[in-house]
Design a protein around this motif. Structure first.
Motif, PDB file in Angstrom:
ATOM      1  N   GLU A 111       0.827  -1.210   0.000  1.00  0.00           N
ATOM      2  CA  GLU A 111       0.000   0.000   0.000  1.00  0.00           C
ATOM      3  C   GLU A 111       0.855   1.251   0.000  1.00  0.00           C
ATOM      4  N   ALA A 112       1.933   1.251   0.804  1.00  0.00           N
ATOM      5  CA  ALA A 112       2.784   2.439   0.892  1.00  0.00           C
ATOM      6  C   ALA A 112       3.463   2.756  -0.438  1.00  0.00           C
ATOM      7  N   LEU A 113       3.893   1.715  -1.159  1.00  0.00           N
ATOM      8  CA  LEU A 113       4.594   1.907  -2.438  1.00  0.00           C
ATOM      9  C   LEU A 113       3.659   1.788  -3.630  1.00  0.00           C
ATOM     10  N   ASN A 114       2.354   1.573  -3.348  1.00  0.00           N
ATOM     11  CA  ASN A 114       1.343   1.458  -4.399  1.00  0.00           C
ATOM     12  C   ASN A 114       1.718   0.378  -5.411  1.00  0.00           C
ATOM     13  N   LEU A 115       2.099  -0.787  -4.865  1.00  0.00           N
ATOM     14  CA  LEU A 115       2.490  -1.897  -5.730  1.00  0.00           C
ATOM     15  C   LEU A 115       1.249  -2.626  -6.223  1.00  0.00           C
ATOM     16  N   LYS A 116       1.087  -2.721  -7.513  1.00  0.00           N
ATOM     17  CA  LYS A 116      -0.032  -3.429  -8.127  1.00  0.00           C
ATOM     18  C   LYS A 116       0.530  -4.584  -8.942  1.00  0.00           C
ATOM     19  N   SER A 117       0.497  -5.766  -8.346  1.00  0.00           N
ATOM     20  CA  SER A 117       1.101  -6.926  -8.997  1.00  0.00           C
ATOM     21  C   SER A 117       0.258  -8.156  -8.709  1.00  0.00           C
ATOM     22  N   ASN A 118       0.084  -8.988  -9.753  1.00  0.00           N
ATOM     23  CA  ASN A 118      -0.614 -10.243  -9.552  1.00  0.00           C
ATOM     24  C   ASN A 118       0.257 -11.264  -8.825  1.00  0.00           C
ATOM     25  N   ALA A 119       1.581 -11.020  -8.840  1.00  0.00           N
ATOM     26  CA  ALA A 119       2.501 -11.943  -8.166  1.00  0.00           C
ATOM     27  C   ALA A 119       2.575 -11.608  -6.679  1.00  0.00           C
ATOM     28  N   LEU A 120       3.106 -10.442  -6.328  1.00  0.00           N
ATOM     29  CA  LEU A 120       3.193 -10.015  -4.936  1.00  0.00           C
ATOM     30  C   LEU A 120       1.945  -9.193  -4.604  1.00  0.00           C
ATOM     31  N   THR A 121       1.012  -9.804  -3.897  1.00  0.00           N
ATOM     32  CA  THR A 121      -0.264  -9.140  -3.622  1.00  0.00           C
ATOM     33  C   THR A 121      -0.316  -8.518  -2.231  1.00  0.00           C
ATOM     34  N   TYR A 122       0.634  -8.852  -1.353  1.00  0.00           N
ATOM     35  CA  TYR A 122       0.645  -8.257  -0.007  1.00  0.00           C
ATOM     36  C   TYR A 122       2.038  -8.377   0.577  1.00  0.00           C
ATOM     37  N   ALA A 123       2.515  -7.290   1.183  1.00  0.00           N
ATOM     38  CA  ALA A 123       3.815  -7.311   1.856  1.00  0.00           C
ATOM     39  C   ALA A 123       3.743  -6.392   3.064  1.00  0.00           C
ATOM     40  N   LYS A 124       4.166  -6.914   4.204  1.00  0.00           N
ATOM     41  CA  LYS A 124       4.097  -6.153   5.449  1.00  0.00           C
ATOM     42  C   LYS A 124       5.387  -6.349   6.237  1.00  0.00           C
ATOM     43  N   LEU A 125       5.940  -5.247   6.709  1.00  0.00           N
ATOM     44  CA  LEU A 125       7.129  -5.265   7.549  1.00  0.00           C
ATOM     45  C   LEU A 125       6.720  -4.813   8.947  1.00  0.00           C
ATOM     46  N   ARG A 126       7.148  -5.552   9.976  1.00  0.00           N
ATOM     47  CA  ARG A 126       6.717  -5.225  11.335  1.00  0.00           C
ATOM     48  C   ARG A 126       7.870  -5.392  12.319  1.00  0.00           C
ATOM     49  N   GLY A 127       7.755  -4.703  13.419  1.00  0.00           N
ATOM     50  CA  GLY A 127       8.754  -4.798  14.470  1.00  0.00           C
ATOM     51  C   GLY A 127       8.161  -4.298  15.777  1.00  0.00           C
ATOM     52  N   GLY A 128       8.756  -4.746  16.868  1.00  0.00           N
ATOM     53  CA  GLY A 128       8.210  -4.310  18.147  1.00  0.00           C
ATOM     54  C   GLY A 128       9.110  -4.674  19.310  1.00  0.00           C
ATOM     55  N   TYR A 129       8.856  -3.989  20.398  1.00  0.00           N
ATOM     56  CA  TYR A 129       9.538  -4.272  21.663  1.00  0.00           C
ATOM     57  C   TYR A 129       8.467  -4.344  22.743  1.00  0.00           C
ATOM     58  N   ALA A 130       8.588  -5.343  23.624  1.00  0.00           N
ATOM     59  CA  ALA A 130       7.601  -5.489  24.691  1.00  0.00           C
ATOM     60  C   ALA A 130       8.279  -5.986  25.953  1.00  0.00           C
ATOM     61  N   SER A 131       7.772  -5.530  27.069  1.00  0.00           N
ATOM     62  CA  SER A 131       8.206  -6.004  28.377  1.00  0.00           C
ATOM     63  C   SER A 131       6.985  -6.571  29.092  1.00  0.00           C
ATOM     64  N   VAL A 132       7.153  -7.740  29.696  1.00  0.00           N
ATOM     65  CA  VAL A 132       6.046  -8.398  30.395  1.00  0.00           C
ATOM     66  C   VAL A 132       6.507  -8.763  31.801  1.00  0.00           C
ATOM     67  N   GLY A 133       5.699  -8.405  32.802  1.00  0.00           N
ATOM     68  CA  GLY A 133       6.014  -8.733  34.179  1.00  0.00           C
ATOM     69  C   GLY A 133       5.251  -9.945  34.660  1.00  0.00           C
ATOM     70  N   ARG A 134       5.819 -10.636  35.637  1.00  0.00           N
ATOM     71  CA  ARG A 134       5.169 -11.816  36.205  1.00  0.00           C
ATOM     72  C   ARG A 134       5.375 -11.834  37.711  1.00  0.00           C
ATOM     73  N   ASP A 135       4.310 -12.187  38.427  1.00  0.00           N
ATOM     74  CA  ASP A 135       4.402 -12.240  39.882  1.00  0.00           C
ATOM     75  C   ASP A 135       4.595 -13.687  40.339  1.00  0.00           C
ATOM     76  N   ALA A 136       4.380 -13.949  41.613  1.00  0.00           N
ATOM     77  CA  ALA A 136       4.608 -15.280  42.174  1.00  0.00           C
ATOM     78  C   ALA A 136       3.293 -16.042  42.295  1.00  0.00           C
ATOM     79  N   ASP A 137       3.396 -17.285  42.775  1.00  0.00           N
ATOM     80  CA  ASP A 137       2.217 -18.127  42.945  1.00  0.00           C
ATOM     81  C   ASP A 137       1.389 -17.689  44.153  1.00  0.00           C
TER      82      ASP A 137
END
Length: 521
Positions: A111-137
Motif C-alpha cells: 500500500e505504501a509503495l502502491n504496488l499493483k502486482s498479480n505476483a506479490l499481492t501483499y507485503a508487510k514489515l513489522r517490528g516491536g519491543y515489549a516487556s512483560v512482568g510476572r508475579d509469584a504463585d
C-alpha cells in the motif's frame, strides 16, 4: 474507555484506557473412609474409619491499570504503544507494584509503495519491543503448615506444598520481567496462494523466579527466589501453500518451523548452578540452556572414547559430574494439510521434533529387567568399544605408550544391569546412561468434518452445523530410543513446569478418538 477519532483525513487515532481487578480462589478438600458398614452403600457415613486427607485453600488478587494507543497513517503505517501497571498480592509490599510497556510498528509495503502486482499481492514489515512482568504463585509469602504423620504414626506439623515438598518463598522477591525484541515480514503471492510469515525474536528474562533445591537440614526442600537471567533467541516461519483450488475442491498446506536457542546468562551471587527440583538432574547453569541435565557421567579420553574398567568390562565413572544432556529441541516442524471437497473436509497434522534429550527411568528399567525384545538375544556377548582406564580416569598405556583397546566380553544382563566392574547402559549406572535423544515424528491429528449445507438450515435457528470425527496421537516414531520399549518422548513427570525432559516411571501417552458437533446460532 474506548476512543476512536480521525485527527485528519489521513491520520487515525484510537485508544483504550482501563482498569482490571482479578481474584482467584482455590479450595480443595479430600476425605477418606475405609471398612464399609453395609456393603454397596458408598458414602463416608457408611464407613468405620474416616479421615481428612487434604485441606487446601489459596487466594490471589491482582489489580491493574492499562492504556493502549494506536496511530495510523493512510491505512498502511501503524504505530502502537501500551503500558500496564499491576499490583499483586503475592509479592512483598515494597515490590508488589510493577510496570511494563510495549511499542510496535508496521508498514504495509504494497500500500505504501502502491504496488499493483498479480505476483506479490501483499507485503508487510513489522517490528516491536515489549516487556512483560510476572508475579509469584498464590500464598507465596505465607509459610503454610500441614498436619501429617511421621513413620511411627506420630502426628507432625510441617511446611509442605501440594506436591509434598517443603517450600519456603523469598520474602524479598521481586517481579520477573521478560523483554522481547521482534522483527517480522509477511508476504503473500498470487492472492494468498502462497503466503510466508517470518519472525525473528530475542527475549531476555531477568529476575527469573524459580525453585532452588536446598539441603534438607535447612528444614526445606526448595527455596523459591529470583535466581538470575536467561536469554532466548529464535526464528518462527510459517508457509501457506494452496497447490490446488477449484470451485468444489481445495488443498491447503500450512508448514511451521520454529527454532529457539536458550542460554542462562547470569545466576545470583554464590551459585554456579541451580538445581530446579529436589533429587532431579535438571539445572540452571551459566552458559548452558535452562534445564540442562547435570549429573554423573562416563569417563572418556581426550578423543571422547569410553574408558573401560579392565577387571569387569564396564565403563569407568568420571570423577567429576558434568552436563549429560539438553532437553531443549534443535527445532520443531509442523505440517498441516486440509483437503476440502464441497462440504466435506479432511485435516491432518504431522509433527517433527528434532533433538531434545530425555531422561527416562522407564526405558532403563525395562532394559535392566529384560522385559522387552530389545534384550532377547541373551546368548550373545558384547565388547563395549573403548580403551582401558585406571581409577583416576586416565587411559592405561602399553609399553609403546599406546592406549589399550578393550577386549573384555560381557553378557546381555551385564550390558543393561551394570556389573560390579563398571557402568553400562541400564540400571545401576550413571545418569548419562539414562539419557536418550528425543527426536520424534508424530501423526498428531486426523479429522474428518462435514458441514451441513446452509440451505438446509434456513428454517432453523442454527447459523452453522458441522459433524467431525477426530483422532489424536495416532502414530509416532522415535528413532533414537530402544525400539521395543515403545517409549513416547513426550511423556514427562513434571507437566509444563520448569523441569522438562524427565520421566520417572510415568504413565504412557494414549491415542484418542472423538466425535464433535459444532453448532452456531
Amino acid at each position: 474507555m474506548n476512543f476512536d477519532y480521525d485527527i485528519t483525513e489521513d491520520i487515525g487515532f484510537s485508544a483504550i484506557v482501563g482498569a482490571n481487578s482479578l481474584q482467584n480462589s482455590f479450595k480443595r478438600d479430600t476425605y477418606n473412609g475405609s471398612t464399609f458398614v453395609v456393603p454397596g452403600i458408598y458414602t463416608l457415613r457408611n464407613t468405620i474409619n474416616q479421615a481428612s486427607d487434604f485441606d487446601l485453600f489459596t487466594r490471589k488478587r491482582n489489580f491493574g491499570v492499562f492504556g493502549d494507543v494506536t496511530f495510523s497513517y493512510k491505512d498502511f503505517l501503524f504505530l502502537n504503544a501500551t503500558g500496564r501497571n499491576d499490583w499483586s498480592s503475592t509479592l512483598p509490599i515494597d515490590n508488589r507494584s510493577y510496570f511494563y510497556p510495549s511499542v510496535s510498528g508496521s508498514v504495509i509495503l504494497t500500500e505504501a509503495l502502491n504496488l499493483k502486482s498479480n505476483a506479490l499481492t501483499y507485503a508487510k514489515l513489522r517490528g516491536g519491543y515489549a516487556s512483560v512482568g510476572r508475579d509469584a504463585d498464590p500464598e507465596f509469602l505465607n509459610v503454610v503448615y500441614t498436619v501429617g504423620q511421621a513413620f511411627n504414626s506420630v502426628p507432625v506439623i510441617s511446611q509442605q506444598n501440594s506436591a509434598g515438598n517443603f517450600v519456603l518463598g523469598d520474602q524479598e522477591i521481586t517481579p520477573e520481567f521478560t523483554d522481547e525484541l521482534e522483527l517480522g515480514l509477511d508476504l503473500e503471492f498470487f492472492n494468498r496462494r502462497i503466503a510466508l510469515d517470518f519472525t525473528w525474536y530475542k527475549k531476555v528474562t531477568t529476575d527469573l523466579i524459580a525453585e532452588v533445591a536446598v539441603p534438607r537440614t535447612s528444614g526445606f526442600d526448595e527455596f523459591v527466589t529470583n535466581i538470575g537471567e536467561m536469554e532466548n533467541t529464535g526464528v518462527e516461519i510459517g508457509l501457506t501453500l494452496v497447490p490446488f483450488q477449484t470451485e468444489n475442491f481445495e488443498w491447503t498446506s500450512f508448514t511451521t518451523f520454529t527454532s529457539n536457542e536458550n542460554t542462562v546468562t547470569e545466576l545470583v551471587d554464590g551459585l554456579d548452578r541451580v538445581q530446579l527440583a529436589p533429587n532431579q538432574i535438571a539445572y540452571a547453569q551459566v552458559g548452558e540452556p535452562f534445564g540442562v541435565f547435570y549429573g554423573t557421567r562416563f569417563a572418556r579420553d581426550d578423543e571422547g572414547n569410553y574408558l573401560i574398567n579392565q577387571a569387569g568390562g564396564g565403563i569407568i565413572q568420571d570423577l567429576q559430574n558434568g552436563v549429560v544432556g539438553d532437553p531443549n529441541p534443535d527445532f520443531k516442524v509442523g505440517f498441516i494439510n486440509t483437503f476440502r471437497y464441497k462440504n466435506l473436509s479432511l485435516r491432518t497434522q504431522f509433527d517433527w521434533r528434532e533433538g531434545g534429550d530425555i531422561r527416562s527411568i522407564s526405558i532403563t528399567s525395562l532394559l535392566g529387567r529384560g522385559v522387552t525384545r530389545d534384550t532377547e538375544d541373551r546368548e550373545r556377548t558384547f565388547v563395549i568399544p573403548g580403551f582401558l582406564g585406571d581409577g583416576a580416569g586416565n587411559p592405561i598405556l602399553d609399553g609403546s605408550g599406546n592406549k589399550i583397546p578393550n577386549t573384555t566380553q560381557i553378557d546381555m544382563n551385564e550390558l543393561y544391569f551394570s556389573p560390579a566392574g563398571g557402568n553400562t547402559f541400564g540400571i545401576n549406572s550413571t545418569d548419562e546412561a539414562n539419557i536418550f535423544d528425543g527426536t520424534v515424528f508424530r501423526l498428531r491429528e486426523v479429522s474428518l468434518a462435514y458441514d451441513v449445507p446452509a440451505n438446509l438450515l434456513k428454517k432453523t435457528p442454527f447459523g452453522k452445523v458441522s459433524f467431525s470425527i477426530v483422532g489424536n496421537n495416532l502414530w509416532y516414531f522415535a528413532p533414537n530410543v530402544p525400539k521395543y520399549t515403545n517409549f513416547d518422548p513426550e511423556v514427562t513427570s513434571f507437566g509444563n513446569g520448569a523441569v522438562q525432559g524427565i520421566e520417572n516411571t510415568t504413565a504412557p501417552t494414549a491415542k484418542r478418538y472423538g466425535f464433535k458437533v459444532n453448532v452456531t446460532f
